[in-house]
Write a protein that holds these residues in place. Structure first.
Motif, PDB file in Angstrom:
ATOM      1  N   UNK A  62       0.832  -1.196   0.000  1.00 41.52           N
ATOM      2  CA  UNK A  62       0.000   0.000   0.000  1.00 41.52           C
ATOM      3  C   UNK A  62       0.866   1.246   0.000  1.00 41.52           C
ATOM      4  N   UNK A  63       1.902   1.245   0.797  1.00 35.75           N
ATOM      5  CA  UNK A  63       2.781   2.417   0.897  1.00 35.75           C
ATOM      6  C   UNK A  63       3.449   2.690  -0.454  1.00 35.75           C
ATOM      7  N   UNK A  68       3.737   6.037  -5.321  1.00 33.02           N
ATOM      8  CA  UNK A  68       3.725   6.139  -6.786  1.00 33.02           C
ATOM      9  C   UNK A  68       2.632   7.110  -7.237  1.00 33.02           C
ATOM     10  N   UNK A  69       1.464   7.062  -6.618  1.00 38.16           N
ATOM     11  CA  UNK A  69       0.385   7.994  -6.969  1.00 38.16           C
ATOM     12  C   UNK A  69       0.801   9.424  -6.657  1.00 38.16           C
ATOM     13  N   UNK A  75      -4.679  10.744  -8.557  1.00 33.23           N
ATOM     14  CA  UNK A  75      -5.763  10.371  -9.468  1.00 33.23           C
ATOM     15  C   UNK A  75      -5.205   9.760 -10.747  1.00 33.23           C
ATOM     16  N   UNK A  76      -4.177   8.955 -10.629  1.00 34.00           N
ATOM     17  CA  UNK A  76      -3.527   8.293 -11.764  1.00 34.00           C
ATOM     18  C   UNK A  76      -3.082   9.296 -12.820  1.00 34.00           C
ATOM     19  N   UNK A  77      -2.739  10.522 -12.398  1.00 32.01           N
ATOM     20  CA  UNK A  77      -2.227  11.527 -13.324  1.00 32.01           C
ATOM     21  C   UNK A  77      -3.292  12.301 -14.058  1.00 32.01           C
TER      22      UNK A  77
END
Length: 109
Positions: A62-63, A68-69, A75-77
């Motif tokens: 999860x971390x 990465x987000x 919001x996935x970019x």
């Protein structure tokens, strides 16, 4: 009577006999000693394969996904540079939406 009529009558006579020959007697559902089909059990975990990530715990997964987000803007970019590029209107007669102003939501769909 013609031969076609005799064949039709013979067919009508044989249909009930053929139908009754196909009927099978069903066991009485109230009879506890009635024969039943054998029941087989197949586990849902029969073809289970364990994960290859046994050393990585869910909190670490999860971390890393959360970090990465954060790197790609959340919001996935999708929201990375939302305010910098104005959206072109679908119709040339429709004015472009103003940044920071009131939005008319009655034009949706």
């Amino acid at each position: 009577m013609s031969s076609k009529q005799w064949l039709a009558v013979a067919a009508w006579v044989c249909v009930p006999l053929a139908a009754s020959a196909q009927q099978q007697t069903q066991p009485n559902p109230l009879d506890a000693n009635a024969p039943t089909a054998a029941v087989s059990y197949e586990s849902a975990f029969k073809n289970f394969r364990a994960s290859n990530d046994e050393g990585t715990t869910p909190d670490k997964l999860w971390r890393s996904a959360n970090d990465e987000m954060g790197k790609i803007g959340g919001h996935a970019g999708h929201m990375k540079d939302a305010g910098s590029t104005p959206v072109a209107p679908a119709n040339a007669n429709t004015p472009a939406p103003q940044q920071g102003g009131a939005v008319d939501h009655s034009k949706h769909h």
